[in-house]
Design a protein around this motif. Structure first.
Motif, PDB file in Angstrom:
ATOM      1  N   ASP A 103      12.884   0.071  -7.294  1.00 19.79           N
ATOM      2  CA  ASP A 103      12.412   0.629  -8.560  1.00 19.79           C
ATOM      3  C   ASP A 103      11.734   1.979  -8.342  1.00 19.79           C
ATOM      4  OD1 ASP A 103      11.337   1.186 -11.027  1.00 19.79           O
ATOM      5  OD2 ASP A 103      10.388  -0.764 -11.294  1.00 19.79           O
ATOM      6  N   VAL A 104      10.735   2.000  -7.471  1.00 20.54           N
ATOM      7  CA  VAL A 104       9.992   3.244  -7.258  1.00 20.54           C
ATOM      8  C   VAL A 104      10.833   4.267  -6.500  1.00 20.54           C
ATOM      9  CG1 VAL A 104       8.861   2.490  -5.122  1.00 20.54           C
ATOM     10  CG2 VAL A 104       7.740   4.177  -6.579  1.00 20.54           C
ATOM     11  N   TYR A 105      11.718   3.787  -5.624  1.00 24.08           N
ATOM     12  CA  TYR A 105      12.594   4.708  -4.889  1.00 24.08           C
ATOM     13  C   TYR A 105      13.559   5.400  -5.854  1.00 24.08           C
ATOM     14  CZ  TYR A 105      15.453   6.494  -1.064  1.00 24.08           C
ATOM     15  OH  TYR A 105      16.116   7.319  -0.196  1.00 24.08           O
ATOM     16  N   GLY A 106      14.125   4.634  -6.795  1.00 26.08           N
ATOM     17  CA  GLY A 106      15.017   5.230  -7.781  1.00 26.08           C
ATOM     18  C   GLY A 106      14.307   6.261  -8.639  1.00 26.08           C
ATOM     19  N   ARG A 107      13.077   5.969  -9.045  1.00 25.57           N
ATOM     20  CA  ARG A 107      12.316   6.929  -9.854  1.00 25.57           C
ATOM     21  C   ARG A 107      11.997   8.187  -9.052  1.00 25.57           C
ATOM     22  NH1 ARG A 107       7.523   3.300 -11.061  1.00 25.57           N
ATOM     23  NH2 ARG A 107       6.565   5.259 -11.749  1.00 25.57           N
ATOM     24  N   ALA A 108      11.709   8.013  -7.759  1.00 28.44           N
ATOM     25  CA  ALA A 108      11.423   9.176  -6.917  1.00 28.44           C
ATOM     26  C   ALA A 108      12.665  10.045  -6.756  1.00 28.44           C
ATOM     27  CB  ALA A 108      10.906   8.723  -5.556  1.00 28.44           C
ATOM     28  N   GLN A 152       0.837  -1.207   0.000  1.00 30.66           N
ATOM     29  CA  GLN A 152       0.000   0.000   0.000  1.00 30.66           C
ATOM     30  C   GLN A 152       0.870   1.256   0.000  1.00 30.66           C
ATOM     31  OE1 GLN A 152      -2.546  -0.478   3.405  1.00 30.66           O
ATOM     32  NE2 GLN A 152      -3.912  -1.953   2.389  1.00 30.66           N
ATOM     33  N   GLN A 153       1.974   1.208   0.756  1.00 32.88           N
ATOM     34  CA  GLN A 153       2.888   2.353   0.799  1.00 32.88           C
ATOM     35  C   GLN A 153       3.518   2.580  -0.576  1.00 32.88           C
ATOM     36  OE1 GLN A 153       3.130   4.319   3.314  1.00 32.88           O
ATOM     37  NE2 GLN A 153       3.269   3.272   5.266  1.00 32.88           N
ATOM     38  N   LEU A 154       3.922   1.502  -1.237  1.00 38.03           N
ATOM     39  CA  LEU A 154       4.508   1.631  -2.571  1.00 38.03           C
ATOM     40  C   LEU A 154       3.477   2.137  -3.577  1.00 38.03           C
ATOM     41  CD1 LEU A 154       6.766  -1.551  -2.894  1.00 38.03           C
ATOM     42  CD2 LEU A 154       7.401   0.744  -2.174  1.00 38.03           C
ATOM     43  N   LYS A 155       2.250   1.648  -3.460  1.00 41.70           N
ATOM     44  CA  LYS A 155       1.190   2.107  -4.359  1.00 41.70           C
ATOM     45  C   LYS A 155       0.956   3.608  -4.191  1.00 41.70           C
ATOM     46  CE  LYS A 155      -3.704   1.433  -5.485  1.00 41.70           C
ATOM     47  NZ  LYS A 155      -4.962   0.703  -5.141  1.00 41.70           N
ATOM     48  N   LYS A 156       0.975   4.068  -2.952  1.00 44.40           N
ATOM     49  CA  LYS A 156       0.783   5.498  -2.693  1.00 44.40           C
ATOM     50  C   LYS A 156       1.931   6.312  -3.289  1.00 44.40           C
ATOM     51  CE  LYS A 156      -1.323   9.000  -0.714  1.00 44.40           C
ATOM     52  NZ  LYS A 156      -2.642   9.451  -1.179  1.00 44.40           N
ATOM     53  N   ALA A 186       7.001  14.240  -2.580  1.00 43.25           N
ATOM     54  CA  ALA A 186       6.050  13.537  -1.710  1.00 43.25           C
ATOM     55  C   ALA A 186       6.287  12.029  -1.782  1.00 43.25           C
ATOM     56  CB  ALA A 186       4.621  13.877  -2.117  1.00 43.25           C
ATOM     57  N   ALA A 187       6.591  11.527  -2.982  1.00 40.23           N
ATOM     58  CA  ALA A 187       6.864  10.094  -3.137  1.00 40.23           C
ATOM     59  C   ALA A 187       8.107   9.693  -2.346  1.00 40.23           C
ATOM     60  CB  ALA A 187       7.042   9.760  -4.612  1.00 40.23           C
TER      61      ALA A 187
END
Length: 440
Positions: free
Chosen positions: A53-58, A17-21, A33-34
């Motif tokens: 993956d999402v951390y790198g994009r953020a 859920q945290q990753l989805k947010k 915010a991400a």
């Protein structure tokens, strides 16, 4: 089942859920915010491809490509075929103005069946094609490091207590207490600051400042404080790089200035490929020793030092490892050429071989071995002959990255001096563990 699928099974529903947010924030263009959403999860989920993956994009969305690389490398270590991480790696290297590495992550994706991926690849390829050939970014980094350890020979002297010293008369001589080997636990601290900025036409301005100190628990007689400063410029011409630096150092012992040095370093490197480089370097140093109550004739050691060498490094094991070598030679000439000073002059040759290996995304191992041979000139006044020495050193260490800013660095060093004069023979073991925090 892919490696990423296996990794993702360890994610809890709350983590998902945290990753989805965080993804929703990214889709809405809210990179900060991400990143804020993800940072509390880093210690727990670093190494999970979905998180990295999402951390790198953020990190990319907040203009932090170096931080993005750290997360994306972890992602591809576990799931090397993850398309989103490959694309983000290319984008990070574009941001760092590294066209070769940026291009390397696009090769395998050019024939990807997804048209959206092909379009992104085409966009990034155009960006790479239009990149300047010179560095265009200003770089600033700094860290603090604290450590504790144990040193078996803090004064680097022989373990012998009695010896024959012809220059002092017949018979065995007993060394004075201050000249005997001492061991001690110690604490150390270091601050480093590095800055560089483009000057145009392939030129960069470079500067670095380091301040380090060591305090021994048993005695303060061998406590040190060392300050280093370098200022210079570099010039990049295709695969050729030239560097010239002015160097200065102040070395303090027991709180008093022991030695000051100033000098100049010139370096040339040539990139044979993306993971291989050769080079040459030359350095001149003027050494000025301060005479003190303990060392009233220390000024006799003032000298000019000339050293030059050749270097080589090679990426191995799919660039998870790095092997490097350095061979060098030179001479140190005392300013005073009288008989009381000349025996401090010497010729030297040496070599060093080392390796670094990324064993895990968070763990890097390193090891090196060095040897240096010195032949002194003039007659040593204590032993009435010319001095010859060979120095050996072995270094083993590791870096465990707790997160992108904090790391633990255990270290072991072994030093040995083999000499034709017993007074200058010694060995030394130094064990330490250091905690480093990257300020920026």
């Amino acid at each position: 089942m892919s490696a990423s699928s296996l990794a993702q099974t360890t994610l809890s529903k709350n983590d998902e859920q945290q990753l989805k947010k965080a993804r929703e924030f990214l889709d809405a263009g809210q990179g900060a915010a991400a990143l804020k959403q993800l940072e509390p999860l880093e210690m727990k989920l670093a190494g999970e491809p979905a998180f990295d993956d999402v951390y790198g994009r953020a990190a990319l969305a907040t203009n932090q490509p170096s931080i993005a690389l750290f997360a994306l490398e972890r992602c591809l270590e576990v799931d090397p075929n993850r398309v989103s991480c490959q694309l983000s790696m290319s984008k990070a290297y574009i941001a760092l103005n590294d066209p070769d590495n940026a291009r390397s992550y696009l090769h395998s994706l050019r024939a990807h069946p997804d048209t959206a991926v092909q379009q992104t690849v085409s966009e990034y390829a155009d960006m790479i094609g239009g990149m300047a050939t010179q560095d265009s970014d200003t770089r600033l980094s700094s860290y603090l490091q604290f450590g504790i350890g144990f040193d078996t020979n803090i004064n680097a002297v022989t373990s012998q207590e009695n010896m024959l010293i012809p220059g002092l008369g017949p018979g065995m001589m007993r060394l004075r207490p201050e000249n005997k080997r001492k061991e001690s636990g110690f604490a150390s601290a270091r601050y480093s600051l590095r800055y560089s900025t483009p000057l145009g036409e392939g030129w960069r301005f470079l500067t670095q400042m380091d301040l380090s100190g060591t305090g021994n628990f048993e005695t303060s007689d061998f406590n040190t404080l060392v300050g280093d400063l370098s200022v210079g410029v570099s010039k990049q011409i295709d695969s050729h790089r030239f560097v010239v630096k002015l160097l200065a150092q102040n070395y303090r012992l027991r709180g008093d200035s022991y030695r000051n040095t100033v000098g100049m370093l010139g370096q040339y490197t040539y990139s044979l490929s993306n993971n291989s480089e050769i080079g040459a370097w030359a350095q001149y140093t003027r050494l000025n020793y301060s005479s003190t109550t303990q060392n009233p004739n220390n000024g006799l050691r003032n000298a000019h030092r000339y050293v030059g060498g050749l270097t080589w490094w090679q990426g191995v094991l799919n660039d998870r490892g790095l092997v490097y070598a350095n061979v060098y030679g030179g001479a140190q000439e005392t300013v005073n050429q009288g008989p009381l000073a000349k025996h401090y002059s010497f010729d030297l040759v040496g070599a060093r071989l080392g390796i670094r290996y990324l064993a895990m995304p968070q763990l890097q191992l390193n090891a090196s071995f060095g040897i240096e041979d010195r032949h002194y000139r003039g007659q040593n006044p204590l032993f009435l002959k010319s001095r010859q020495e060979t120095f050996y050193d072995v270094s083993l260490g590791a870096t465990w990255s707790i997160n992108r800013k904090l790391s633990i660095r255990p270290q072991y060093n072994y030093n040995k001096s083999s000499s034709n004069m017993p007074l200058y023979q010694y060995d030394r073991h130094v064990f330490s563990i250091n905690l480093r925090y990257e300020l920026f």
